[in-house]
Design a protein around this motif. Structure first.
Motif, PDB file in Angstrom:
ATOM      1  N   ASN A  12       0.574  -1.295  -0.006  1.00 49.91           N
ATOM      2  CA  ASN A  12      -0.117   0.076  -0.024  1.00 49.91           C
ATOM      3  C   ASN A  12       0.727   1.379   0.144  1.00 49.91           C
ATOM      4  O   ASN A  12       0.449   2.255  -0.623  1.00 49.91           O
ATOM      5  CB  ASN A  12      -0.934  -0.078   1.212  1.00 49.91           C
ATOM      6  CG  ASN A  12      -2.102  -0.974   0.905  1.00 49.91           C
ATOM      7  OD1 ASN A  12      -2.955  -0.783  -0.012  1.00 49.91           O
ATOM      8  ND2 ASN A  12      -2.290  -1.834   1.731  1.00 49.91           N
ATOM      9  N   SER A  15       2.127   1.511  -3.653  1.00 48.61           N
ATOM     10  CA  SER A  15       1.232   2.207  -4.420  1.00 48.61           C
ATOM     11  C   SER A  15       0.765   3.836  -3.996  1.00 48.61           C
ATOM     12  O   SER A  15       0.528   4.425  -5.058  1.00 48.61           O
ATOM     13  CB  SER A  15      -0.149   1.397  -4.304  1.00 48.61           C
ATOM     14  OG  SER A  15      -0.559   1.303  -3.121  1.00 48.61           O
ATOM     15  N   ASN A  16       0.816   3.905  -2.901  1.00 44.70           N
ATOM     16  CA  ASN A  16       0.603   5.282  -2.402  1.00 44.70           C
ATOM     17  C   ASN A  16       1.601   6.266  -3.029  1.00 44.70           C
ATOM     18  O   ASN A  16       1.159   7.485  -3.281  1.00 44.70           O
ATOM     19  CB  ASN A  16       0.428   5.424  -1.084  1.00 44.70           C
ATOM     20  CG  ASN A  16      -1.025   4.908  -0.186  1.00 44.70           C
ATOM     21  OD1 ASN A  16      -1.903   4.501  -1.147  1.00 44.70           O
ATOM     22  ND2 ASN A  16      -1.096   4.553   1.003  1.00 44.70           N
ATOM     23  N   ILE A  19       0.734   8.327  -5.878  1.00 43.20           N
ATOM     24  CA  ILE A  19      -0.206   9.207  -5.819  1.00 43.20           C
ATOM     25  C   ILE A  19       0.304  10.669  -5.704  1.00 43.20           C
ATOM     26  O   ILE A  19       0.211  11.398  -6.529  1.00 43.20           O
ATOM     27  CB  ILE A  19      -1.261   8.787  -4.966  1.00 43.20           C
ATOM     28  CG1 ILE A  19      -1.982   7.545  -5.174  1.00 43.20           C
ATOM     29  CG2 ILE A  19      -2.297   9.866  -4.765  1.00 43.20           C
ATOM     30  CD1 ILE A  19      -2.827   7.175  -4.143  1.00 43.20           C
ATOM     31  N   SER A 159      -2.901   0.624  -8.554  1.00 41.41           N
ATOM     32  CA  SER A 159      -2.833   1.719  -8.129  1.00 41.41           C
ATOM     33  C   SER A 159      -1.442   2.427  -8.856  1.00 41.41           C
ATOM     34  O   SER A 159      -1.436   3.577  -9.478  1.00 41.41           O
ATOM     35  CB  SER A 159      -2.743   2.039  -6.759  1.00 41.41           C
ATOM     36  OG  SER A 159      -2.333   3.384  -6.435  1.00 41.41           O
ATOM     37  N   TYR A 276       0.302   9.163   2.759  1.00 42.37           N
ATOM     38  CA  TYR A 276       0.455   8.106   2.032  1.00 42.37           C
ATOM     39  C   TYR A 276       1.407   6.933   2.594  1.00 42.37           C
ATOM     40  O   TYR A 276       1.187   5.851   2.375  1.00 42.37           O
ATOM     41  CB  TYR A 276       0.885   8.333   0.575  1.00 42.37           C
ATOM     42  CG  TYR A 276      -0.074   9.236  -0.246  1.00 42.37           C
ATOM     43  CD1 TYR A 276      -1.603   8.804  -0.175  1.00 42.37           C
ATOM     44  CD2 TYR A 276       0.037  10.301  -0.602  1.00 42.37           C
ATOM     45  CE1 TYR A 276      -2.493   9.494  -0.677  1.00 42.37           C
ATOM     46  CE2 TYR A 276      -0.791  10.917  -1.531  1.00 42.37           C
ATOM     47  CZ  TYR A 276      -2.268  10.462  -1.532  1.00 42.37           C
ATOM     48  OH  TYR A 276      -3.171  11.350  -2.000  1.00 42.37           O
ATOM     49  N   ASP A 279      -0.939   6.117   5.464  1.00 45.04           N
ATOM     50  CA  ASP A 279      -2.081   5.036   5.033  1.00 45.04           C
ATOM     51  C   ASP A 279      -1.928   3.936   4.755  1.00 45.04           C
ATOM     52  O   ASP A 279      -2.661   3.013   4.883  1.00 45.04           O
ATOM     53  CB  ASP A 279      -2.663   5.948   3.758  1.00 45.04           C
ATOM     54  CG  ASP A 279      -3.739   7.035   4.126  1.00 45.04           C
ATOM     55  OD1 ASP A 279      -4.124   6.935   5.300  1.00 45.04           O
ATOM     56  OD2 ASP A 279      -3.833   8.030   3.261  1.00 45.04           O
ATOM     57  N   GLY A 280      -0.361   3.344   4.271  1.00 50.17           N
ATOM     58  CA  GLY A 280      -0.257   1.987   4.199  1.00 50.17           C
ATOM     59  C   GLY A 280      -0.335   1.281   5.544  1.00 50.17           C
ATOM     60  O   GLY A 280      -0.879   0.097   5.442  1.00 50.17           O
ATOM     61  N   TYR A 283      -4.149   1.155   6.337  1.00 49.27           N
ATOM     62  CA  TYR A 283      -4.947   0.093   5.406  1.00 49.27           C
ATOM     63  C   TYR A 283      -4.519  -1.359   5.957  1.00 49.27           C
ATOM     64  O   TYR A 283      -5.436  -2.104   6.063  1.00 49.27           O
ATOM     65  CB  TYR A 283      -4.431   0.054   3.937  1.00 49.27           C
ATOM     66  CG  TYR A 283      -4.758   1.452   3.078  1.00 49.27           C
ATOM     67  CD1 TYR A 283      -5.895   2.113   3.640  1.00 49.27           C
ATOM     68  CD2 TYR A 283      -4.144   1.501   1.983  1.00 49.27           C
ATOM     69  CE1 TYR A 283      -6.279   3.182   2.839  1.00 49.27           C
ATOM     70  CE2 TYR A 283      -4.693   2.481   1.150  1.00 49.27           C
ATOM     71  CZ  TYR A 283      -5.520   3.568   1.883  1.00 49.27           C
ATOM     72  OH  TYR A 283      -6.014   4.463   1.022  1.00 49.27           O
TER      73      TYR A 283
END
Length: 429
Positions: A12, A15-16, A19, A159, A276, A279-280, A283
């Protein structure tokens, strides 16, 4: 258990990371055109889509929690129906959004502050990017469901692919076809639909068995749909609090002039970049807490929390040090416009302290999503946004101006973590 956390968190995070890379490239492309108006226009248009997509983010969050609990309870039928209900809501919402795109734009640009030139370019950006909505919202459902199924690998590949395709297309459309803000928007459209195709390929490759549990029987869909809508409603209200804060932040920045708008937009990228990473782990918390919650294993849930907060506090300290040491150099990456860089330096200290005061809010969000404890999330967000962002801003704005915006942001992020900490013991009863 650390290994399990990292197995879910690292994909995650990877992938983040693409972003904020996308946001950085967009700002870089606009920041090197012949006017700061383009940076402000894309930032203003981005606010509208933040509002739209964050508004639908309750789908990803609620789907993640419910599917993780069904996975923990080993209920295959419910795992499948969670996905079906989510896709039904995503398709219905996307259709309504496209049908209402003109009135949505009229209301949005009437509410947002900014110069006429910024708004005109931002409208062009909006009317191209809005066509990515069906793919973007459906991807939220697939990403949440994959994560709930303890599969962080598929969302990572999707993502990364979406954002890399977006970056390449944006550079192509802006640099080689001279499309300016429209090119950045069209890059988003191409990226999102490419991601949706990839999600469907992955789904049919590994989860073909889900089809046998899909149903047209209203009683099966309605039972879980009511619960999904109730939780989704609370998460939507919670998300509205975040949307209100960040939309207000950008709108008031625009009211302070194009240079301040551009500088604040750059500084927000610092906050988003840190988020981000966190957030990993959030998640990972959604997947693991939801799994243990569905299985009724509180001991594992407590152990998971201790490790998650260890990772969160370490990252918060690391980013504070990095931003304190290299923050001024990072500003120059986004733009070569001296006035924007100098304005950004003035407010950089707020960014330096944000990671330390905000890491708890990200971890707790993941925990409460996994447990589908939506009421606590809703209430804490309302209190934090009203009393710790908007109230301090209006009290201090006459004397602090833009500093009042950043102070409100720091207090808002801190309050979210504090209130969820206080509410957690009730969740464990």
């Amino acid at each position: 258990m650390n290994k399990e956390i990292l197995r879910l968190a690292v994909p995650n995070i990877l992938s983040n990371l693409t972003i904020p890379l996308l946001g950085m490239v967009d700002l870089h492309l606009m920041g090197h055109l012949d006017s700061s108006v383009f940076m402000g226009a894309v930032a203003l248009g981005g606010v509208i889509f933040n509002f739209i997509y964050w508004g639908f983010s309750f789908l990803r969050m609620s789907i993640s929690g419910f599917s993780a609990q069904a996975f923990g309870g080993r209920n295959r039928q419910e795992m499948s129906l969670v996905l079906q209900r989510g896709l039904m809501i995503a398709l219905a919402g996307s259709f309504m959004l496209l049908m209402l795109q003109v009135p949505v734009a009229q209301i949005a640009f009437r509410l947002l502050e900014g110069s006429d030139s910024v708004k005109e370019i931002s409208r062009q950006y909006y009317y191209v990017r809005i066509w990515a909505a069906p793919a973007a919202i459906s991807l939220m459902v697939f990403s949440g469901w994959f994560l709930g199924m303890q599969n962080a690998y598929y969302p990572m590949i999707i993502s990364v692919s979406v954002n890399l395709i977006n970056v390449v297309c944006s550079i192509l459309f802006v640099r080689f076809f001279g499309m300016q803000a429209k090119g950045v928007a069209l890059g988003s459209v191409v990226g999102q639909y490419s991601g949706l195709v990839l999600a469907l390929v992955f789904f049919f490759k590994k989860y073909r068995w889900v089809w046998q549990y899909f149903t047209i029987k209203i009683e099966y869909l309605r039972k879980g749909l009511t619960r999904l809508i109730n939780v989704g409603r609370d998460i939507f209200i919670r998300t509205l609090g975040i949307i209100a804060v960040f939309t207000f932040f950008t709108s008031k920045s625009a009211g302070l002039g194009d240079i301040t708008l551009a500088a604040n937009s750059v500084l927000l990228q610092f906050l988003l970049f840190f988020s981000y990473f966190l957030d990993g782990f959030a998640y990972a918390a959604e997947a693991m807490v939801g799994r243990w919650f569905g299985a009724g294993n509180k001991a594992y849930m407590k152990q998971t929390l201790r490790l998650l907060f260890g990772w969160g506090s370490g990252l918060g300290l690391l980013f504070t040090i990095v931003y304190g040491v290299a923050g001024q150099h990072l500003l120059s990456f986004f733009t070569d416009q001296i006035e924007v860089i100098e304005r950004g330096k003035e407010f950089l200290p707020w960014i330096v302290i944000l990671p330390l005061v905000s890491f708890g809010s990200y971890i707790w969000d993941g925990v409460f999503v996994g447990a589908t404890a939506s009421v606590a999330m809703r209430n804490s967000m309302v209190i934090a946004s009203v009393f710790f962002f908007f109230l301090p801003f209006y009290l201090l704005y006459p004397t602090l101006n833009n500093h009042a915006l950043w102070l409100g942001m720091v207090l808002f992020m801190l309050a979210r973590g504090v209130f969820l900490t206080l509410l957690f013991p009730k969740l464990m009863k």
